[in-house]
Design a protein around this motif. Structure first.
Motif, short mmCIF file in Angstrom:
data_model
loop_
_atom_site.label_atom_id
_atom_site.label_comp_id
_atom_site.label_asym_id
_atom_site.label_seq_id
_atom_site.Cartn_x
_atom_site.Cartn_y
_atom_site.Cartn_z
N ASP A 758 0.83 -1.20 0.00
CA ASP A 758 0.00 0.00 0.00
C ASP A 758 0.87 1.26 0.00
O ASP A 758 0.59 2.22 -0.72
N PHE A 759 1.91 1.25 0.83
CA PHE A 759 2.85 2.37 0.81
C PHE A 759 3.48 2.50 -0.57
O PHE A 759 3.59 3.60 -1.13
N LEU A 760 3.88 1.37 -1.14
CA LEU A 760 4.57 1.38 -2.43
C LEU A 760 3.68 1.96 -3.52
O LEU A 760 4.14 2.77 -4.34
N LEU A 761 2.40 1.60 -3.52
CA LEU A 761 1.49 2.14 -4.53
C LEU A 761 1.32 3.65 -4.35
O LEU A 761 1.41 4.41 -5.31
N GLY A 762 1.09 4.07 -3.11
CA GLY A 762 0.90 5.50 -2.87
C GLY A 762 2.13 6.31 -3.22
O GLY A 762 2.03 7.39 -3.83
N GLU A 763 3.31 5.80 -2.85
CA GLU A 763 4.54 6.51 -3.14
C GLU A 763 4.82 6.52 -4.64
O GLU A 763 5.32 7.51 -5.20
N SER A 764 4.48 5.42 -5.33
CA SER A 764 4.68 5.36 -6.78
C SER A 764 3.84 6.42 -7.48
O SER A 764 4.31 7.13 -8.37
N VAL A 765 2.58 6.53 -7.07
CA VAL A 765 1.69 7.53 -7.68
C VAL A 765 2.23 8.93 -7.42
O VAL A 765 2.23 9.79 -8.30
N ARG A 766 2.69 9.19 -6.20
CA ARG A 766 3.24 10.51 -5.87
C ARG A 766 4.45 10.84 -6.73
O ARG A 766 4.55 11.92 -7.32
N LEU A 767 5.38 9.90 -6.81
CA LEU A 767 6.63 10.15 -7.53
C LEU A 767 6.39 10.32 -9.03
O LEU A 767 7.05 11.14 -9.68
N LEU A 768 5.47 9.56 -9.58
CA LEU A 768 5.24 9.62 -11.02
C LEU A 768 4.54 10.92 -11.43
O LEU A 768 4.50 11.25 -12.61
N GLY A 769 4.04 11.65 -10.45
CA GLY A 769 3.45 12.95 -10.75
C GLY A 769 4.45 14.07 -10.73
O GLY A 769 4.08 15.24 -10.93
#
Length: 775
Positions: A758-769
């Motif tokens: 869950d952390f990984l998904l949230g952080e991935s979305v943040r970074l890709l923006g």
């Protein structure tokens, strides 16, 4: 791209490989779990990738050790330089590489223990490895080993695997620290030409001072360092000398070391950083900014070269937050904002730098950005960023209240009463939360203490301590709430009440001076502005004083202070309000629109390399190494096939690894969520094609994993992606987020798989923006 995906579920694992229970029993007797060190648990942590001989490590440092391996000796010497620079992670890597070349080199393990000065449990186990090998080395080396082994409780035959260091500042701790100094003194007596022993002694005397043991004479410690510099003038012990005299009262004594320290080990970022301490103490914030920027650039070059994530480096966040402050002091407003934003953007990890947890880049960046925006009245930028990650609402009530105060300042500048009411309500929500947390913490502390059977007096003491801390937070938040209320009153026309309230809560004196000026109280405005500008070398309060003096009809003093300000002005961003409002004064004094002047050259800073040669100003993600591997059907899949779309690349250690299967199982149900976010998943394992093909034939389509599983039995890609222990030649768990441009935005490499999907998904979305443009 739509590759066929492979099955491999736990049910299949039971059918094809030993079941988890059997596997656990087997590994308990045969080998450690996959990814774990085969040498011992102490080697699970710390660097796992091989070291190399780095540029910028001082070749004048000589530390002979007993080893027939020239490479081992070279890496020990490099590790000693890195110890002097407090670059502990890389120092341990160098010493591990020495042990790789010569496993019996006792001083390699001594060095690993020295590199764990902040992790004594690991140091205890590592120095014991040196102790066991001490017969292989010289009497001088044995002295080093035995001294450190005594310090870490690892000497003698009664060695305990588990060891707790004495409580800091306890009598036992004081005794062992003094004994260690005595041991180093004895070593120097027996070997008076050992320069490094003298350097380590000087450092440990300083470390003892930090642990509560006073140095009888700092000048005596200086005399030890003088012997070091007499032998090696460019020795990295300049670092210890800077620490020794690092205070406003004594900084002037070590400007020569401040000029020399970076050159004594130019490949170590912290060596550039420490000189900034001295220049800042002397109110030379332009020189401090240069040093911190040099440090940041060296760190960034290393991280991008060796694919290290930010905040894995000791003192990285501290250096950059200090740089933000120094840039602000010298009026480089845009650079300060840019760097603070970059710190917020950096990859986050729940271990290294979780938001709201400790002194790391994310937290420092949020605070320094707020401070710079408020100091330089960047209200448009503030309101543009208000609902972004850059000025986000944090969990901590005090930080939320500080955010509300920043927004209130922006709304106040625009006379936006509705906005002020919204900010006031946000502060009041933070205040309610702080009070609720105080009650909860008191109740929890009391319940825990009673459950432990503590006497009433101890329970009361524990409750009082928690209540005191929590109440301090409540009062800080209350103060911010009342400050915002004062700003609202001003805009509502209640000036006298507003000024009384803002004075009571300690509102920013530069702003308060201008409010008094607007209210017609010139004397109060001048008093506040002069007091605010009492700190030397800081641009904004001095600019504010110039404005207040000019507006209050004090032309002579305004001219004097403006001349003083111009001496600092070389890099001012003149379009920010504290400087922009000085345009009429500059014109009256006959100066051009751009009234800045070049900085005067100083003769005590030594030679400085061009900053661009040290590295980039900001960290940027590095290109992914790429891969091209077969799946269980023989189809070859490459990273290039994902070009234009983000992909999560997971390296796992085969289906005989229970933790790896658990990771894949954790990813399976969230694969659709990753796909919905535009992120593909591909996994790379250590199993060969035959195993993957057999697995594919053994399950129904409904049981297959929804992502490709590729075969890398030769560990070719494990090595290229650094998911590999170069010391023990073992594959490691690795998880990487690669963006659409092929850049690694996030990674985790270690002896356990990353499980927080869950952390990984949230952080991935943040970074890709975030943007990917280079400096």
């Amino acid at each position: 791209m739509s590759p066929r995906v492979l099955p491999l579920l736990p049910a299949l694992l039971l059918a094809v490989w030993p079941g988890p229970t059997a596997l656990a029993q087997e590994t308990a007797t045969a080998a450690p779990p996959e990814g774990h060190s085969h040498i011992g648990d102490a080697f699970n942590e710390g660097p796992r990738q091989a070291a190399y001989l780095m540029p910028g490590m001082n070749p004048e440092v000589v530390f002979p050790v007993s080893s027939e391996s020239e490479a081992a000796r070279a890496f020990v010497q490099q590790g000693v330089v890195q110890l002097h620079g407090f670059w502990y992670f890389e120092a341990e890597r160098s010493f591990r590489q020495a042990a790789r070349h010569d496993p019996d080199c006792a001083m390699a393990y001594w060095g690993m223990a020295m590199a764990n000065v902040e992790n004594e449990a690991r140091a205890h186990g590592l120095i014991r490895e040196a102790w066991e090998r001490r017969e292989n080395c010289s009497e001088r080396e044995r002295h080093y080993i035995e001294a450190l082994a005594r310090f870490h409780g690892a000497a003698g035959k009664d060695f305990a695997d588990e060891w707790e260091p004495p409580a800091r500042r306890s009598k036992e701790d004081e005794q062992r620290r003094k004994r260690f100094v005595e041991d180093l003194e004895e070593l120097i007596y027996e070997h008076p030409d050992d320069v490094e022993a003298k350097a380590f002694l000087a450092n440990h005397l300083w470390l003892n001072m930090r642990a509560g043991i006073s140095i009888p004479s700092r000048q005596a410690n200086q005399s030890i360092l003088d012997q070091v510099f007499a032998a090696v003038p460019n020795h990295p012990a300049h670092h210890y000398r800077v620490h020794l005299w690092d205070s406003r009262e004594t900084a002037e004594r070590v400007t020569d070391s401040a000029a020399a320290i970076g050159h004594s080990a130019p490949g170590i970022a912290h060596m550039w950083h420490m000189a900034g301490h001295i220049w800042a103490k002397l109110d030379r914030h332009d020189d401090a900014a240069w040093q911190q920027e040099a440090s940041a650039r060296v760190d960034h070059a290393h991280m991008m070269r060796d694919r290290v994530m930010p905040d894995q480096i000791h003192n990285y966040a501290h250096n950059n937050e200090w740089l933000c402050r120094s840039l602000r002091h010298v009026g480089r407003v845009r650079d300060s904002i840019s760097l603070a934003r970059n710190m917020i953007e950096l990859p986050r990890h729940p271990v290294w730098n979780a938001l709201g947890d400790g002194y790391n880049s994310s937290n420092y960046g949020l605070r320094r950005l707020r401070e710079t925006l408020e100091t330089f009245e960047a209200w448009r930028t503030t309101l543009e960023l208000a609902e972004t990650m850059y000025i986000q609402r944090e969990d901590d009530p005090e930080q939320r209240a500080l955010r509300a105060r920043l927004l209130a300042r922006a709304h106040h500048a625009r006379n936006d009463i509705d906005g002020l009411h919204a900010a006031l309500e946000e502060a009041r929500e933070a205040l309610r939360d702080a009070r609720n947390r105080r009650a909860e913490s008191i109740d929890e502390t009391e319940s825990d203490a009673l459950a432990e059977g503590k006497p009433n007096a101890d329970v009361d003491e524990a409750v009082a301590a928690v209540a005191k801390s929590a109440t301090a937070t409540v009062r800080d938040v209350l103060k911010l709430e009342r400050e915002i209320e004062g700003l609202l009153w001003w805009c509502e026309g209640r000036q006298d009440e507003a000024l009384e309230r803002l004075t009571e809560v300690g509102h920013d004196r530069t702003h308060l001076a201008r409010l008094h000026l607007e209210a017609g109280d010139t004397d109060k405005a001048l008093d506040l502005a002069r007091k605010a500008a009492s700190a030397n070398g800081i641009s904004q309060p001095l600019a504010n004083l110039c404005y207040v003096l000019h507006t209050a009809g004090k032309p002579d003093e305004a001219r004097e202070k403006f001349d003083e300000l111009r001496q600092l002005s070389a890099d001012f961003d003149l379009d920010f309000p504290p400087f922009a409002r000085l345009a009429p004064l500059a014109a009256e004094l006959g100066h051009p629109t751009d009234w800045r002047i070049e900085a005067s050259a100083r003769d005590d800073i030594g030679e400085r390399p061009p900053l661009d040669q040290l590295g980039p100003f900001r960290w940027q993600p590095s290109p992914a190494p790429g891969f091209e591997l077969p799946d269980g059907h023989g189809q070859r899949i490459s990273l290039d096939g994902y070009r234009g779309k983000p992909v999560l690349v997971v390296f796992f250690l085969g289906f005989g690894c229970v933790h790896c299967v658990e990771q894949l199982q954790a990813l399976k149900p969230v694969a659709d969520r990753f796909n919905a976010a535009g992120i593909e998943i591909v996994t790379i394992g250590t199993d060969d094609l035959e195993q993957l093909a057999y697995a594919d034939e053994s399950v129904d389509d409904s049981e297959r994993y929804p992502f490709p599983i590729l075969a890398d039995p030769e560990l070719t890609e494990f090595k290229r992606w650094r998911a590999y222990d170069g010391f023990e030649e073992l594959s490691l768990h690795g998880t990487f987020l690669v963006d659409a441009q092929g850049l690694v935005r996030w990674q985790d490499i270690g002896y356990e798989p990353f499980m927080d999907v869950d952390f990984l998904l949230g952080e991935s979305v943040r970074l890709l923006g975030l943007p990917t443009s280079a400096e």
